[in-house]
Design a protein around this motif. Structure first.
Motif: not given
Lengths: 344, 344
Positions: A74-75, A80, A101
């Protein structure tokens, strides 16, 4: 209720002044129990923190179902936004999602898949890790006919539904655009070529070059992690090249933007000296100056459609599933980073 | 194994050519079972997709524990960095995390808390929703002594551990810096003032102004959602103001950057005409031109420390918890958006 102890049906019975048998029957949806009593029992069970297999089953029967999402990391704006689209549709249908993740590791992905299975999720949405080479770890779900929908990073021919974009076509189109702006020596910054998605972006780039009779050499191909650091390093490498490229197409915007910034800081003009193009339409594309030409990746829609397909399967409709793949509409967005005044 | 049917201990017994009783005893860690047999049974159960309370219990006894994370929304560099820090520490200690979004709604937060409880997470890490006004929905966890650690958006005096930064101090310091650069009319763009964190940023700003004898009026305060759209709208509003501010301090970088971009596009010079400062040290702060002065929010460290504190509590060490709050080191980063040549 004593602290630390599991709540039992006897505790619920006591608090409602009814018999344990009535509680038990309410929790198992027994026909002899009125809906009023059942509601009362469920609420008390909920409040008191009762948890058991039958209660969990009951929650499922009430369609308060939990769906699992496994992503590499989630980066990014991309992930997102996909999750935002999923959450929107899930809440519309009364589903909740839990996210995990894989940290780009097949081994961790395996563990996450099992955690989701053990948490009895009603379905799974997955974008696989960079080094995932097979789908054996999803067998648990396939065997039990628990639907799994893959998105973005998928496997061909797994018999399950894939939601993707046409990576090849977009890469081809954006490279054609750079050629149209007068670029003759175009460098590609790509991701891990073991993943089909990045391989396809490279293939689209290569075919556009070959078709136009331009040079396509190993010297003009950089493979890295496509993050901020990789973008800066790519920029430094380009600055050291004896024969500098006059165009750069990176497989994502973060990498393209940091590469552009590095080249610009060294005194080169964008797009006059070097044209730049990225992929994803990340917010940084409109933050960097000049604004970055990119591929409009419909991430929010991908999340919506993947979730809608999963819920369709849960409700028994497997029509979309028969398709095997859903390819979302996408396309290139031309901005100042590749628009040379002489050609505009 | 037939598809769609739950795997039983009889299936496992059959596949391993041992008795169902041995399987059952292995799954419940009975002392009469050799570790070799237990290992064989657990592996088979895992592979065949067996799931039951006792197996889940067993998994827990093997310390393959799942921890829950509830955040308002996974849509910022801030949240994704916090989660990255959590994931790092969790995997170091053999824990897995599942993540859920409250979508900035207390009602949805309640549901997520219950989902996590029903999934039997071993502990919870929470940053509360914008409109969360009390902590009653965490009572399920408090009653059972399942540890809960709050981070970033927290409640004072809840008896649980909070991991935070000093919002007041950072806002005060950054406003002092703007004043030091010659700003006399500083506008603040703030978040929902019902949340203490945003209120504190406003208070720090206000006190710095009052201390310096500068004007602090409602006209110089904009409250919005602090997103891209809000930043653009704030910029447009500033452009329409009869008496324009000469400094802007926004409660996050996304909003500050988009406001800056809007003002710049209208022909004003940054920092000569207006100085800008944000909060968080988001990557956009170094992407926008001029680079944005901001507060260095240690998000990755916040994730690490929150997770470490939770795991400490799980392993029986409640030393840190006695502290009530952990306040992380932070501070301002001065960049070109607020550095006027005349003062540098």
């Amino acid at each position: 209720m004593k602290e630390g102890r599991e709540v039992t049906i006897y505790d619920i019975a006591k608090s409602l002044h009814i018999s344990p048998a009535t509680v038990s029957r309410s929790l198992s949806n027994h026909h002899a129990i009125s809906s009023r009593t059942r509601k009362k029992v469920l609420e008390a069970a909920h409040e008191m923190g009762y948890r058991s297999n039958s209660f969990a089953r009951n929650l499922r029967m009430q369609k308060i179902n939990v769906l699992g999402v496994i992503v590499p990391k989630i980066n990014s704006h991309f992930i997102s936004s996909v999750i935002a689209g999923m959450e929107e549709v899930a809440s519309e249908y009364g589903y909740r999602i839990i996210i995990s993740q894989s940290m780009e590791s097949m081994q961790m992905e395996k563990e996450r898949v099992y955690t989701m299975f053990n948490n009895r999720v009603g379905g799974l949405l997955v974008s696989v890790a960079c080094d995932t080479t097979n789908m054996k770890h999803f067998k648990l779900f396939f065997d039990k006919k628990i639907p799994v929908v893959f998105f973005d990073r998928v496997f061909e021919g797994n018999g399950n539904l894939n939601v993707v974009i046409d990576n090849y076509r977009n890469a081809y189109d954006i490279t054609r655009h750079l050629i149209g702006q007068g670029c003759k020596r175009i460098l590609h910054i790509g991701g891990n070529q073991a993943r089909a998605e990045y391989k396809e972006r490279y293939r689209g780039y290569r075919d556009a070059l070959l078709e136009a009779g331009l040079v396509c050499s190993d010297e003009l191909l950089l493979i890295n992690k496509l993050d901020e650091k990789a973008g800066i390093e790519a920029g430094e490498k380009i600055l050291r090249m004896a024969e500098r490229p006059d165009g750069v197409f990176a497989a994502n915007d973060i990498c393209a933007a940091h590469c552009l910034q590095t080249i610009k800081a060294a005194g080169y003009k964008v797009p006059e000296d070097i044209c730049f193009a990225g992929f994803n339409n990340d917010p940084v594309a409109e933050m960097i100056e000049p604004h970055l030409t990119t591929v409009n990746y419909p991430c929010y829609e991908m999340g919506e459609i993947a979730m809608r397909s999963l819920i369709n399967q849960l409700s028994g409709s497997r029509i979309i599933n028969a398709a095997g793949s859903i390819i979302l509409r996408s396309g290139i967005i031309v901005r100042a980073s590749s628009l040379r005044r002489k050609s505009s």
